[in-house]
Motif scaffolding. Structure first.
Motif, PDB file in Angstrom:
ATOM      1  N   SER A  62       0.833  -1.207   0.000  1.00 48.17           N
ATOM      2  CA  SER A  62       0.000   0.000   0.000  1.00 48.17           C
ATOM      3  C   SER A  62       0.865   1.253   0.000  1.00 48.17           C
ATOM      4  CB  SER A  62      -0.966  -0.009   1.186  1.00 48.17           C
ATOM      5  OG  SER A  62      -0.297  -0.105   2.420  1.00 48.17           O
ATOM      6  N   ALA A  63       2.080   1.178   0.575  1.00 46.98           N
ATOM      7  CA  ALA A  63       2.993   2.317   0.497  1.00 46.98           C
ATOM      8  C   ALA A  63       3.337   2.626  -0.954  1.00 46.98           C
ATOM      9  CB  ALA A  63       4.264   2.030   1.301  1.00 46.98           C
ATOM     10  N   LEU A  64       3.649   1.603  -1.736  1.00 46.91           N
ATOM     11  CA  LEU A  64       3.955   1.800  -3.151  1.00 46.91           C
ATOM     12  C   LEU A  64       2.746   2.343  -3.905  1.00 46.91           C
ATOM     13  CD1 LEU A  64       5.918  -1.516  -3.818  1.00 46.91           C
ATOM     14  CD2 LEU A  64       6.900   0.782  -3.690  1.00 46.91           C
ATOM     15  N   HIS A  65       1.581   1.786  -3.625  1.00 50.29           N
ATOM     16  CA  HIS A  65       0.342   2.206  -4.287  1.00 50.29           C
ATOM     17  C   HIS A  65       0.072   3.691  -4.015  1.00 50.29           C
ATOM     18  CE1 HIS A  65      -4.191   1.139  -5.022  1.00 50.29           C
ATOM     19  NE2 HIS A  65      -3.763   2.097  -5.819  1.00 50.29           N
ATOM     20  N   VAL A  66       0.099   4.064  -2.744  1.00 52.44           N
ATOM     21  CA  VAL A  66      -0.179   5.444  -2.367  1.00 52.44           C
ATOM     22  C   VAL A  66       0.889   6.380  -2.918  1.00 52.44           C
ATOM     23  CG1 VAL A  66      -0.291   7.028  -0.397  1.00 52.44           C
ATOM     24  CG2 VAL A  66      -1.538   4.858  -0.336  1.00 52.44           C
ATOM     25  N   ALA A  67       2.156   5.981  -2.850  1.00 49.64           N
ATOM     26  CA  ALA A  67       3.240   6.835  -3.333  1.00 49.64           C
ATOM     27  C   ALA A  67       3.106   7.115  -4.828  1.00 49.64           C
ATOM     28  CB  ALA A  67       4.584   6.190  -3.028  1.00 49.64           C
ATOM     29  N   LEU A  68       2.769   6.099  -5.604  1.00 50.65           N
ATOM     30  CA  LEU A  68       2.582   6.303  -7.040  1.00 50.65           C
ATOM     31  C   LEU A  68       1.433   7.261  -7.313  1.00 50.65           C
ATOM     32  CD1 LEU A  68       3.121   2.639  -8.272  1.00 50.65           C
ATOM     33  CD2 LEU A  68       4.550   4.595  -8.894  1.00 50.65           C
TER      34      LEU A  68
END
Length: 376
Positions: A62-68
């Motif tokens: 979810s960190a990657l998802h939100v960051a993108l």
């Protein structure tokens, strides 16, 4: 021969003791969502890394998802990413509607380099997602000006690399949009969780709204109000106070994790030096907090793997290349180095419960398995 207990698992969580008291305190508070406990953990991580702020979320994925999303990556955009990574990295790219552009890794480090990035840039490239394999930092400083000029964001998948250094700074403090995982077997665990290091205050605000269903106001503010404001798309991926309490207790003892992981990796590197048929993947241990110890088995990897598993040695494979997965077939391109590595990669048991005697046991078993399979 009896296999030492520490060699039986590829990886195991390690708890220092105070985690239980922290969770009990959070449970007794009766508030299990994002609370002051989560805020405190964010501040502690920011201080540890030497950054102004961090944003806690439910997982590394979810960190990657939100960051993108916070970086404005979406449909029609292309993200340069190594194929040699956990599938979660690619799924996060697809989740925002973008498409992966798979690139080669260095066979020595299993990380991408600046040359591979520059060669892969197209008119649609909007982000580069280096994966810090095994805990090793990826230095793209020499191409940062070119990326910035083209409006290409660097979104680091630092799931393996909490605590590692990129030059004189910790990973997360070098100006990239960085994502950590605090899953069960990571260098620091929250049980489950992740963290984003935003590049500026505006991006931090975007990340906070995205993780909390697009709601503008904080949970503390809403508790005292009769309404709230939703001003855009959002997900429900906050970090709970229970997970934050575990992370806070872990962080207080991180120096122990750093020391033990470095010592274990060095013990493996020394034991594997000169071994016929296998070579260790370099994590730059002087500057890294290793997450795993990977070797390349140069012939008959699958047989060696099965032999070791049958002997009770908890080897693993991190990771099968993603460009060969059916789910990502639309973005397949020939990557001969990655494909060769994918046939050879094997990870050895690596966790803080292990001793150097366990390392000696594992390497002895590996040496014997290599010799057995070579004669078949």
């Amino acid at each position: 021969m009896t296999i030492a207990a520490g060699a039986g698992d590829n990886a195991r969580p390690y708890l220092y003791g105070p985690e239980e008291a922290g969770v009990v305190e959070a449970l007794r508070s009766g508030q299990y969502g994002h609370t002051a406990v989560t805020d405190r953990f964010e501040g502690e991580v920011a201080t540890f890394l030497g950054v102004s702020e961090t944003v806690a979320v439910a997982s590394g994925t979810s960190a990657l998802h939100v960051a993108l999303l916070a970086a404005g990556i979406g449909p029609g955009d292309e993200v340069i990413v190594p194929s040699m990574t956990f599938c979660a990295t690619v799924q996060a790219i697809l989740a925002v509607g973008a498409r992966p552009c798979f690139v080669e890794v260095s066979p020595r480090t299993l990380c991408i380099n600046s040359g591979a990035v520059l060669d892969a840039i197209t008119a649609d490239t909007r982000a580069v997602m280096p994966v810090l394999y095994g805990g090793r930092a990826v230095d793209l400083c020499d191409v940062r000006p070119a990326l910035t000029e083209r409006g290409i964001a660097v979104v680091e998948d630092a799931a393996h690399a909490f605590g590692s250094y990129n030059g004189a700074q910790r990973v997360g403090a070098t100006g990239a949009l960085t994502c950590f995982s605090f899953g069960p077997i990571k260098n620091l665990t929250c049980g489950q969780g992740g963290m984003i290091v935003p590049r500026n205050p505006l991006e931090a605000d975007r990340c906070r709204k995205l993780r909390g269903l697009g709601i503008v106001e904080s949970a503390a503010w809403r508790a005292e109000a009769t309404g709230y404001t939703v001003d855009g798309f959002g997900l429900r991926v906050q970090m709970s106070s229970l997970n934050a309490a575990i992370g806070s207790a872990q962080l207080a003892h991180f120096d122990k994790a750093e020391t033990k992981r470095k010592a274990l990796w060095r013990a493996y590197a020394n034991a594997l030096r000169g071994m016929d048929g296998a070579s260790v993947v370099d994590v730059d241990v002087e500057r890294s907090v290793p997450h795993l110890c990977a070797v390349r088995v140069h012939d008959r990897r699958d047989q060696v793997f099965r032999t070791l598993r049958a002997r009770g040695v908890g080897v693993g494979t991190h990771y099968p290349p993603n460009h060969l997965q059916s789910a990502f077939a639309a973005w397949h391109r020939p990557l001969p180095v990655t494909e060769q590595v994918g046939r050879e990669i094997m990870t050895l048991p690596f966790h803080q419960r292990m001793t150097e005697a366990d390392v000696e046991t594992v390497t002895a078993e590996l040496r014997q398995s290599l010799a057995q399979t070579a004669t078949r």
